[in-house]
Structure formats: C-alpha cells, structure tokens
Design a protein around this motif. Structure first.
Motif, PDB file in Angstrom:
ATOM      1  N   ALA A  90       0.848  -1.189   0.000  1.00  0.00           N
ATOM      2  CA  ALA A  90       0.000   0.000   0.000  1.00  0.00           C
ATOM      3  C   ALA A  90       0.886   1.242   0.000  1.00  0.00           C
ATOM      4  N   VAL A  91       0.464   2.236  -0.782  1.00  0.00           N
ATOM      5  CA  VAL A  91       1.251   3.463  -0.931  1.00  0.00           C
ATOM      6  C   VAL A  91       0.324   4.669  -0.820  1.00  0.00           C
ATOM      7  N   PRO A  92       0.657   5.648   0.006  1.00  0.00           N
ATOM      8  CA  PRO A  92      -0.163   6.867   0.052  1.00  0.00           C
ATOM      9  C   PRO A  92      -0.111   7.600  -1.281  1.00  0.00           C
ATOM     10  N   ASP A  93      -1.246   8.188  -1.681  1.00  0.00           N
ATOM     11  CA  ASP A  93      -1.278   8.939  -2.927  1.00  0.00           C
ATOM     12  C   ASP A  93      -0.398  10.179  -2.847  1.00  0.00           C
ATOM     13  N   ASP A  94      -0.308  10.775  -1.664  1.00  0.00           N
ATOM     14  CA  ASP A  94       0.448  12.014  -1.500  1.00  0.00           C
ATOM     15  C   ASP A  94       1.398  11.889  -0.319  1.00  0.00           C
ATOM     16  N   MET A  95       2.695  11.850  -0.601  1.00  0.00           N
ATOM     17  CA  MET A  95       3.706  11.834   0.455  1.00  0.00           C
ATOM     18  C   MET A  95       4.547  13.095   0.451  1.00  0.00           C
ATOM     19  N   ASN A  96       4.173  14.049  -0.361  1.00  0.00           N
ATOM     20  CA  ASN A  96       4.938  15.285  -0.500  1.00  0.00           C
ATOM     21  C   ASN A  96       5.006  16.046   0.829  1.00  0.00           C
ATOM     22  N   GLY A  97       6.209  16.203   1.342  1.00  0.00           N
ATOM     23  CA  GLY A  97       6.408  16.956   2.567  1.00  0.00           C
ATOM     24  C   GLY A  97       5.921  16.261   3.825  1.00  0.00           C
ATOM     25  N   LYS A  98       5.556  14.975   3.737  1.00  0.00           N
ATOM     26  CA  LYS A  98       5.023  14.265   4.889  1.00  0.00           C
ATOM     27  C   LYS A  98       6.045  13.285   5.466  1.00  0.00           C
ATOM     28  N   THR A  99       5.807  12.874   6.699  1.00  0.00           N
ATOM     29  CA  THR A  99       6.623  11.861   7.359  1.00  0.00           C
ATOM     30  C   THR A  99       5.713  10.741   7.848  1.00  0.00           C
ATOM     31  N   HIS A 100       6.304   9.725   8.441  1.00  0.00           N
ATOM     32  CA  HIS A 100       5.492   8.616   8.957  1.00  0.00           C
ATOM     33  C   HIS A 100       4.512   9.081  10.030  1.00  0.00           C
ATOM     34  N   MET A 101       4.805  10.198  10.687  1.00  0.00           N
ATOM     35  CA  MET A 101       3.918  10.706  11.728  1.00  0.00           C
ATOM     36  C   MET A 101       2.565  11.147  11.164  1.00  0.00           C
ATOM     37  N   ASP A 102       2.530  11.510   9.897  1.00  0.00           N
ATOM     38  CA  ASP A 102       1.264  11.898   9.262  1.00  0.00           C
ATOM     39  C   ASP A 102       0.366  10.694   9.001  1.00  0.00           C
ATOM     40  N   PHE A 103       0.900   9.479   9.194  1.00  0.00           N
ATOM     41  CA  PHE A 103       0.126   8.267   8.945  1.00  0.00           C
ATOM     42  C   PHE A 103       0.016   7.411  10.213  1.00  0.00           C
ATOM     43  N   SER A 104       0.079   8.050  11.352  1.00  0.00           N
ATOM     44  CA  SER A 104      -0.007   7.341  12.619  1.00  0.00           C
ATOM     45  C   SER A 104      -1.409   6.763  12.832  1.00  0.00           C
ATOM     46  N   PRO A 105      -1.510   5.503  13.282  1.00  0.00           N
ATOM     47  CA  PRO A 105      -2.814   4.920  13.629  1.00  0.00           C
ATOM     48  C   PRO A 105      -3.238   5.279  15.050  1.00  0.00           C
ATOM     49  N   PHE A 106      -2.399   6.020  15.753  1.00  0.00           N
ATOM     50  CA  PHE A 106      -2.676   6.413  17.135  1.00  0.00           C
ATOM     51  C   PHE A 106      -3.100   7.881  17.198  1.00  0.00           C
ATOM     52  N   PRO A 107      -3.881   8.253  18.223  1.00  0.00           N
ATOM     53  CA  PRO A 107      -4.304   9.645  18.368  1.00  0.00           C
ATOM     54  C   PRO A 107      -3.128  10.547  18.756  1.00  0.00           C
ATOM     55  N   LYS A 108      -3.252  11.820  18.437  1.00  0.00           N
ATOM     56  CA  LYS A 108      -2.164  12.752  18.719  1.00  0.00           C
ATOM     57  C   LYS A 108      -2.036  13.081  20.194  1.00  0.00           C
ATOM     58  N   ARG A 109      -3.134  12.909  20.941  1.00  0.00           N
ATOM     59  CA  ARG A 109      -3.090  13.197  22.370  1.00  0.00           C
ATOM     60  C   ARG A 109      -3.794  12.089  23.154  1.00  0.00           C
ATOM     61  N   LEU A 110      -3.359  11.878  24.395  1.00  0.00           N
ATOM     62  CA  LEU A 110      -3.934  10.819  25.215  1.00  0.00           C
ATOM     63  C   LEU A 110      -5.397  11.071  25.552  1.00  0.00           C
ATOM     64  N   GLU A 111      -5.819  12.311  25.550  1.00  0.00           N
ATOM     65  CA  GLU A 111      -7.197  12.609  25.907  1.00  0.00           C
ATOM     66  C   GLU A 111      -8.194  12.015  24.912  1.00  0.00           C
ATOM     67  N   ASP A 112      -7.710  11.555  23.761  1.00  0.00           N
ATOM     68  CA  ASP A 112      -8.582  10.955  22.756  1.00  0.00           C
ATOM     69  C   ASP A 112      -8.682   9.433  22.910  1.00  0.00           C
ATOM     70  N   PHE A 113      -8.107   8.883  23.960  1.00  0.00           N
ATOM     71  CA  PHE A 113      -8.103   7.443  24.118  1.00  0.00           C
ATOM     72  C   PHE A 113      -9.452   6.901  24.575  1.00  0.00           C
ATOM     73  N   SER A 114      -9.635   5.600  24.353  1.00  0.00           N
ATOM     74  CA  SER A 114     -10.884   4.933  24.700  1.00  0.00           C
ATOM     75  C   SER A 114     -11.056   4.781  26.205  1.00  0.00           C
ATOM     76  N   ALA A 115     -12.200   5.219  26.723  1.00  0.00           N
ATOM     77  CA  ALA A 115     -12.487   5.056  28.149  1.00  0.00           C
ATOM     78  C   ALA A 115     -12.629   3.594  28.516  1.00  0.00           C
ATOM     79  N   ARG A 116     -13.109   2.773  27.591  1.00  0.00           N
ATOM     80  CA  ARG A 116     -13.287   1.343  27.856  1.00  0.00           C
ATOM     81  C   ARG A 116     -11.940   0.677  28.111  1.00  0.00           C
ATOM     82  N   VAL A 117     -10.946   1.012  27.300  1.00  0.00           N
ATOM     83  CA  VAL A 117      -9.633   0.408  27.482  1.00  0.00           C
ATOM     84  C   VAL A 117      -8.969   0.965  28.728  1.00  0.00           C
ATOM     85  N   LEU A 118      -9.229   2.234  29.029  1.00  0.00           N
ATOM     86  CA  LEU A 118      -8.721   2.826  30.265  1.00  0.00           C
ATOM     87  C   LEU A 118      -9.179   1.998  31.463  1.00  0.00           C
ATOM     88  N   ASN A 119     -10.432   1.600  31.484  1.00  0.00           N
ATOM     89  CA  ASN A 119     -10.963   0.790  32.578  1.00  0.00           C
ATOM     90  C   ASN A 119     -10.379  -0.624  32.555  1.00  0.00           C
TER      91      ASN A 119
END
Length: 283
Positions: A90-119
């Motif tokens: 699989a290849v992104p259509d646009d990688m111009n000026g981007k890094t692997h961080m632009d394709f992270s499967p994780f949220p940018k901040r912990l406050e976006d995490f699942s409450a269910r998994v927290l429990n």
C-alpha cells in the motif's frame, strides 16, 4: 568431509530465509487493508521468479529512492525485509512533505483514548478496533509521565511524552499464537510494565532458540527488558508483517535504537522506569 555445527547453523539460517521469502510471496501483508481506502493505492513488486526462487526483484531503494518516502511505505505496510516479486504494498497517494507521523494509527493526544480500554488496563491505550465497535469516549486526565504502548491489533507501538503528546510510532510484531519449538502459546502478555534494563546492539537472547549458546541465540539489538523473565521489546533483522516472536515485541532496529537511547528510562532506586503498556490481542 566433516562439517561442524557452524556449517549446519549457516545452512539452517539460509533455509529459513529462503522459506521466509517464498512462503510469504503470496501472503497478505498488513498494508493490503488500505488498497481500497481513499488516499491510498496498491502496487505489486515486479521481478523474475523461477521455481519459487526470486532471481530478480524491485527493491525498497529502487521503488522509493527518497528515504523519507521509503520509511513511510515500510511502516505503513509493517515490513522491512527483502521484497519478493508479487508482494502487494500500500502506498499513500500524497507523500509530499510528509513523514510517517502523518500516517499514525494512534491519536495525537492521550485525551482521545478509549475510556473502555482505560478501565480495562488502568491505562490509556487507543486501539482502533475498539473504536469501530461504537464505544463511547470521554476525556481522561493527563498522566504527566512518559508512556509506551504496544497494540497487537495494529501491529504498532506509540510513545507519548509527559504532556500527553504523541511523539513517535512504529511497527511492532508480538508473539505468535503458537510456537511449535516449545509447544506453547506465545502471545505477548498484556498488562502494565516498566522499563527495567536496556541493552546494546550486540545483545542476544539467553532462551531462544531452545538450547542455544552464544551466537546461536537470537539477536535482540537494543533490547528493553520490562519483566524479570526477559520479556522485552527489541530490534529484529526480519520484519514480515505478522506476529512472529516467542513473546517479545519486535521493532524496526532503528526504532529500537531510538527508544533505547532517546526515550526510555530504566527503573532505579530513585525513580520509576518508563511505563510500558502491552494491549491484549483482539478477539
């Protein structure tokens, strides 16, 4: 003619590599799930195969001379081994000026995490396979400490700084469902750990393969131990896009070096080690 064990070890190693490439030639890789996703397209590696052996093949370098783009594609597909002809990537259509961080499967901040998994773990991981179930979310308080998370459903890890900001992520492969050489289930145990010890580039296992000594033992560069029995995350020479270990978390070696030298702190009498969370496998 007599041959020592070193000769047979080399032959066994070559055979294992040959089987690795040939058996995975037509296997589905992680990145194929993006083939029909907007913003991505898929290609097949070109080459010449005869009797199941690749005589010629495109390489990561020939396909993506730019190391930044090459890094993105490797991490997106959870692969960095030699490319076999016919492998789908699989290849992104646009990688111009981007890094692997632009394709992270994780949220940018912990406050976006699942409450269910927290429990579930008393921690704050974010598995997207749970998000797809329509689980409700709510903001959570800052931990105010560094955190490493491995998510076996994503074949990936992430690290957050003390301000709860995502600062890096990468591919991670956990333990297999079953290891025939020890006749046991090998899945990486879930739970909350802390970094206990760090090792260097030449570090090797003292357990696997069973009965090994010295250089016969598995190479574990930049290993970070999180449990007394040796459970660790470490670099790996071959990274084939599916869980493959005896229980440790395998990382790209460059990522293991970065974590070892730039992020993880080990436990001392004066302070705790960096918190490490291994999530459970999806059901």
């Amino acid at each position: 003619m007599r041959f020592g064990w070193q000769f047979f070890a080399k032959i066994s190693s070559f055979t294992a590599i040959f089987l690795l490439f040939t058996s995975n030639a037509n296997a589905r890789v992680y990145g194929e799930k993006f083939c029909n996703t907007p913003g991505f397209h898929c290609i097949k590696v070109k080459g010449v195969v005869k009797n199941g052996v690749a005589l010629k093949s495109e390489t990561w370098e020939s396909l993506w001379p730019d190391s930044r783009e090459r890094d993105i594609v490797k991490k997106l597909n959870r692969l960095h081994n030699w490319l076999f002809p016919g492998t789908t990537l699989a290849v992104p259509d646009d990688m111009n000026g981007k890094t692997h961080m632009d394709f992270s499967p994780f949220p940018k901040r912990l406050e976006d995490f699942s409450a269910r998994v927290l429990n579930l773990l008393g921690a704050v991981p974010m598995p997207y396979y749970i998000e797809s179930l329509g689980v409700s979310y709510k903001p959570i308080p800052q931990l105010k400490e560094k955190l490493y998370i491995f998510n076996p459903a994503l074949l990936a890890w992430a690290v957050y700084d003390a301000s709860d900001k995502l600062i890096n992520w990468g591919p991670g492969l956990g333990g297999k469902d079953y290891c025939p050489d020890i006749d046991k289930k090998c899945r990486t145990p879930s739970g909350i750990f802390e970094a206990m010890a760090k090792h260097g580039y030449n570090y090797r296992s003292n357990l696997y393969p069973p009965g090994c000594t010295g250089e016969e033992c598995s190479w574990m560069p930049y290993a970070i131990k999180v449990r007394e029995d040796g459970l660790s995350m470490h670099g790996a020479k071959w990274f084939i896009g599916h869980h493959a270990s005896h229980g440790c978390v395998r990382l790209f070696t460059a990522d293991a070096k970065w974590l070892n030298q730039k992020f993880v702190d080990i436990k001392t009498k004066e302070k705790n080690g960096t918190k490490v969370i291994f999530l459970p496998y999806p059901k």
